[in-house]
Each structure stands twice: as structure tokens, then as C-alpha cells.
Design a protein around this motif. Structure first.
Motif, PDB file in Angstrom:
ATOM      1  N   ALA A  72       0.819  -1.219   0.000  1.00 38.27           N
ATOM      2  CA  ALA A  72       0.000   0.000   0.000  1.00 38.27           C
ATOM      3  C   ALA A  72       0.849   1.264   0.000  1.00 38.27           C
ATOM      4  N   ASN A  73       2.175   1.112   0.021  1.00 35.29           N
ATOM      5  CA  ASN A  73       3.104   2.248   0.031  1.00 35.29           C
ATOM      6  C   ASN A  73       2.880   3.149   1.244  1.00 35.29           C
ATOM      7  N   VAL A  74       2.752   2.511   2.424  1.00 36.35           N
ATOM      8  CA  VAL A  74       2.622   3.262   3.668  1.00 36.35           C
ATOM      9  C   VAL A  74       3.652   2.745   4.669  1.00 36.35           C
ATOM     10  N   ASP A  75       3.901   3.530   5.698  1.00 32.30           N
ATOM     11  CA  ASP A  75       4.836   3.165   6.753  1.00 32.30           C
ATOM     12  C   ASP A  75       4.154   2.162   7.695  1.00 32.30           C
ATOM     13  N   PRO A  76       4.738   0.972   7.889  1.00 33.32           N
ATOM     14  CA  PRO A  76       4.097  -0.002   8.788  1.00 33.32           C
ATOM     15  C   PRO A  76       3.919   0.517  10.215  1.00 33.32           C
ATOM     16  N   ALA A  77       4.751   1.474  10.617  1.00 34.52           N
ATOM     17  CA  ALA A  77       4.614   2.028  11.966  1.00 34.52           C
ATOM     18  C   ALA A  77       3.337   2.835  12.126  1.00 34.52           C
ATOM     19  N   GLU A  78       2.706   3.213  11.013  1.00 35.45           N
ATOM     20  CA  GLU A  78       1.484   4.013  11.057  1.00 35.45           C
ATOM     21  C   GLU A  78       0.222   3.155  11.156  1.00 35.45           C
ATOM     22  N   ILE A  79       0.365   1.839  11.058  1.00 34.62           N
ATOM     23  CA  ILE A  79      -0.808   0.959  11.103  1.00 34.62           C
ATOM     24  C   ILE A  79      -1.345   0.887  12.530  1.00 34.62           C
ATOM     25  N   ARG A  80      -2.628   1.193  12.671  1.00 37.36           N
ATOM     26  CA  ARG A  80      -3.283   1.123  13.974  1.00 37.36           C
ATOM     27  C   ARG A  80      -4.345   0.018  14.025  1.00 37.36           C
ATOM     28  N   GLY A  81      -4.749  -0.474  12.893  1.00 35.62           N
ATOM     29  CA  GLY A  81      -5.725  -1.558  12.822  1.00 35.62           C
ATOM     30  C   GLY A  81      -5.702  -2.169  11.437  1.00 35.62           C
TER      31      GLY A  81
END
Length: 429
Positions: A195-204
Motif C-alpha cells: 500500500a506504500n505506507v509506513d508499517p509504523a502508522e498501522i493502527r488496525g
């Protein structure tokens, strides 16, 4: 285009639709994407909706999508024709703390979703797909390529395997996805990268496992189509195709044609995006309010309305004929099925059967009936739920398939196309 060529083109397009829909969330978005490309306007449930007739619209709620078109001469009591289907399929869903493993293998901690044929998931390349809820409030979709596999134990280590394979739902269903120690890896990072996002930003997250292989046409005269998630993306796809064709042709003027693709049917439909939830009723009330309907007008409209609940059913299996009704035995390639059950596991009645026959006749399509063997419990689907919740006359239909709830199911190419033709007639009446 000859009918055979049209049927094969339809199946090829279904293969692309399934590939774009590895999770219910992806399926809902693919429905919306195709309809927006066809001129439908995407609405937000939090906004005020248009009040004029003549528009074509679609909404997405989680893994569900509902689309409709309002005829220019629609009134407060114009009936609605709803084709209902579902976007979810049996399989596996990621658990919290999803990265696990043993003895140098990285594994994914998964929970069984619905009622899959567990052994059908063995020795296949699998994808991971779903949605990620991020720290900034965004929700993004993510899908990997082939990433996981459930390797079967070799026959040398289980000499009795051909006498009957029984997989433990906990210890026997955790797929491998890499080599290393769980402390040094994170399977969510694979989804984040997709998804081209930072895994640290995943909250759910809500993520499921899906077969990675593309749908395939094969067999004598190319009569067969095999794919994952035919239950029930075959019906969702048929509804999308039929709705676009009906609206583009301008044939639908006496009814409001609608596609309702629900989530969570495999779990009983009891969710905010399932058929037992409020989503369809919410949308219908807002549509009729825009047409000036009051409570009496709405009930008058419902009285003249129909729901065509479309889900797959069982073809007679040549190796297990005794499991089917001895007389009523639908088979691939002989047309869509009308699903009947004395105990209302399906909502079809005599009036519904007659209506189904008229829509099939209008489409020039043959039909078959399906009923269960008395000794084999019958499944159910969204039809009885929708009929109970709204009181709209409902008919349960679908296509016959083999390998239902397998990671890869088998349908007839002509049946897939014929279902969309009947749906087209249903929308245009």
C-alpha cells in the motif's frame, strides 16, 4: 458477437474482476470503480444526497457496495428491483499479532473465516489482502502478490493420509511466508509495502488470505471456468455488468434498478455491511425520501418491488450423486438455478418462481431448479434475511458450481453469462 464468444468474454472479464477483488473491501471498491467509469456518481453517506431523478449512484460501506439508477420519471411509489449478492468468501483472516513461526520458518497467524474446505487451501500460492487503518485517520487497501503457502505433510511422514485427511484448524492452517525468526520480521510490513505506507502508522487491520491464481477457462469446448471466490463474486460481477447495460440502454424506466453487494454472508450477515444489517434499508429510505415519499408511499413501493437474491448453488457431482436429490439434479452448462427449500432456507415461493420464469424467458435463457436431498442439511443465503427485514418479495437464484467453498471453485462458462442476461432483464422490466 456469437453467444459462445460473448460467454467466454464475460468469463475472462470475471477472471479480471476476481483478481482485482482478493478481499471484500477490494470487491466493493472494484464495483464502485467500474460503475464510476460507466458514469455513476459515488456518494458519501455523510453528505446530503441529490434529490433529482435521472441520476446513477453508488456507495461503499466497508466491504459492501450498493448502486442504483433513478429513472427520470420516478415517483414516490416507483418499485425497486434489487439484485442482492455478497462480496465475502470462506477462507482465513489474520489474527492480532499475526507474525509467528517455528524452527526457522516465518508463519502467519490466521483464523478460519466461515466454512472453507480446509484441504483445498493446501499447496497453493496465496495472497494477503485487506484494509489498513492508519494513525492519520486514513483507511487504505492493500494486496500482496503470491506470498504465503500451506504446505501439506509429505506422504512419507503420514502413511495414512489417503485414508482421510483431517486438518486441525489451529495447528494445521498456519501458512508459511518466509524464513527467519518472528522477532525479526513483520507480515504487516508486507501489506504496508503493497500500500506504500509506513508499517509504523498501522493502527488496525482487516486482512484475509486469497488464492493467487488467475481464473481459467478450460475443458472440452472451453466449457469450464475455475477461480477462487466464485461464491459469490460471480453474482456480484453479473450484477455490475447487467446494471451498466440496463442503464446505458435506457431500458429501465418503470423500476429503480439496484445492485446490493453485501459483506459477511459467510458469517450469517449480521453486521453493519451485511444483509441482516441496516445498509439496504438506509439507502432505500434515502432514495425514496428524495422522491418525496412518506411512510405510506415507501410501503406501497416495497409491495411492488422484488429482490433477486443471487448466490451459487450445487451442481450434481458425478462422483457423489447420492448426496443430491434423486430427481432434481442441476448441472453446469444448463443455465442458472432457481433455489427452493420447504423450510424457507431460500425465500423462493410459487409467485417468485413464476416471476423468475418470466425474466428468464425475456432474456432467452434456460433455467434449472435446485433442491437439497432430504438427508443433507440445506445451506442458506441473503434472500430470507432480506425478505424478513424489508418484506420485499424475494427469489433465491444463482449458478450451479462444483467445489463450493474450495479455494478454487468450478463453474460453467455459459451459466455465468446467462446469469448476467437474466439480471439484465430483471433490471429492465
Amino acid at each position: 458477437m456469437p453467444a459462445a464468444s460473448a460467454a467466454h468474454s464475460h468469463a475472462a472479464d470475471l477472471a479480471d474482476f476476481v483478481a482485482a477483488s482478493p478481499s471484500s473491501y477490494h470487491a466493493a471498491e472494484e464495483v464502485a470503480r467500474r460503475l464510476e467509469d460507466a458514469g455513476f456518481t459515488r456518494l458519501d453517506e455523510a453528505d446530503a444526497w441529490p434529490t433529482q431523478a435521472g441520476g446513477r449512484y453508488v456507495i461503499v460501506r466497508d466491504g459492501a457496495a450498493i448502486a442504483w439508477a433513478v429513472p427520470t420519471d420516478a415517483t414516490a411509489t416507483t418499485p425497486v428491483h434489487v439484485l442482492g449478492a455478497h462480496t465475502d468468501s470462506p477462507g482465513f483472516k489474520l489474527k492480532p499479532k499475526p507474525t509467528t513461526g517455528a524452527k526457522g520458518w516465518l508463519q502467519a497467524a490466521v483464523e478460519v473465516y466461515g466454512g472453507p474446505l480446509l484441504n483445498s487451501w493446501l499447496d497453493r500460492e496465496l495472497r494477503l489482502a485487506g484494509r489498513l487503518a492508519l494513525a492519520d485517520g486514513r483507511v487504505v487497501l492493500a494486496a500482496t502478490g503470491p506470498l504465503l503457502r500451506l504446505p501439506q505433510l509429505a506422504i512419507h511422514l503420514d502413511r495414512g493420509v489417503n485414508d482421510g485427511l483431517a486438518l486441525d484448524k489451529q495447528t494445521g492452517t498456519q501458512p508459511v511466508w518466509g524464513l527467519g525468526e518472528p522477532e525479526s520480521a513483520d507480515i504487516l510490513a508486507e501489506l504496508a509495502a503493497a500500500a506504500n505506507v509506513d508499517p509504523a502508522e498501522i493502527r488496525g487491520f482487516d486482512a484475509v488470505v486469497a488464492d493467487a491464481a488467475h481464473g481459467t477457462i478450460f475443458g472440452k469446448d472451453d466449457a469450464f471456468f475455475a477461480s477462487g471466490r466464485l461464491d459469490d463474486l460471480a453474482s456480484v460481477h453479473a450484477g455490475v455488468v447487467a446494471l451498466i447495460e440496463a442503464v446505458d440502454s435506457g431500458a429501465s424506466g418503470t423500476v429503480i434498478p439496484m445492485l446490493a453487494a453485501f459483506d459477511h454472508e459467510e458469517l450469517g450477515s449480521a453486521s453493519r455491511s451485511g444483509a441482516a444489517g441496516p445498509i439496504l434499508e438506509d439507502v432505500l429510505e434515502r432514495i425514496y425520501a428524495s422522491l418525496g415519499s412518506d411512510a405510506e408511499d415507501l410501503r406501497r413501493a416495497y409491495t411492488s418491488s422484488w429482490c433477486l437474491s443471487s448466490d451459487v448453488g450445487h451442481s450434481v457431482h458425478p462422483n457423489f450423486v447420492q448426496r443430491h436429490d434423486p430427481v432434481v439434479q442441476p448441472v453446469l452448462g444448463s443455465g442458472p438455478i432457481l433455489k427452493i427449500n420447504a423450510n424457507q432456507r431460500y425465500a423462493t415461493d410459487a409467485v417468485g418462481a413464476a416471476a423468475w420464469a418470466s425474466w428468464c424467458e425475456s432474456a432467452g435463457v434456460g433455467s434449472q431448479e435446485f433442491v437439497s436431498n432430504n438427508a443433507v442439511p440445506c445451506g442458506s443465503t441473503i434472500g430470507p434475511i432480506t425478505a424478513t427485514r424489508l418484506g420485499i418479495r424475494t427469489v433465491d437464484v444463482g449458478i450451479p458450481i462444483l467445489s463450493m467453498h474450495s479455494a478454487r471453485e468450478l463453474a460453467g462458462v455459459s451459466d455465468l453469462y446467462d446469469l448476467s442476461r437474466v439480471a439484465r432483464a430483471f433490471f429492465a422490466i
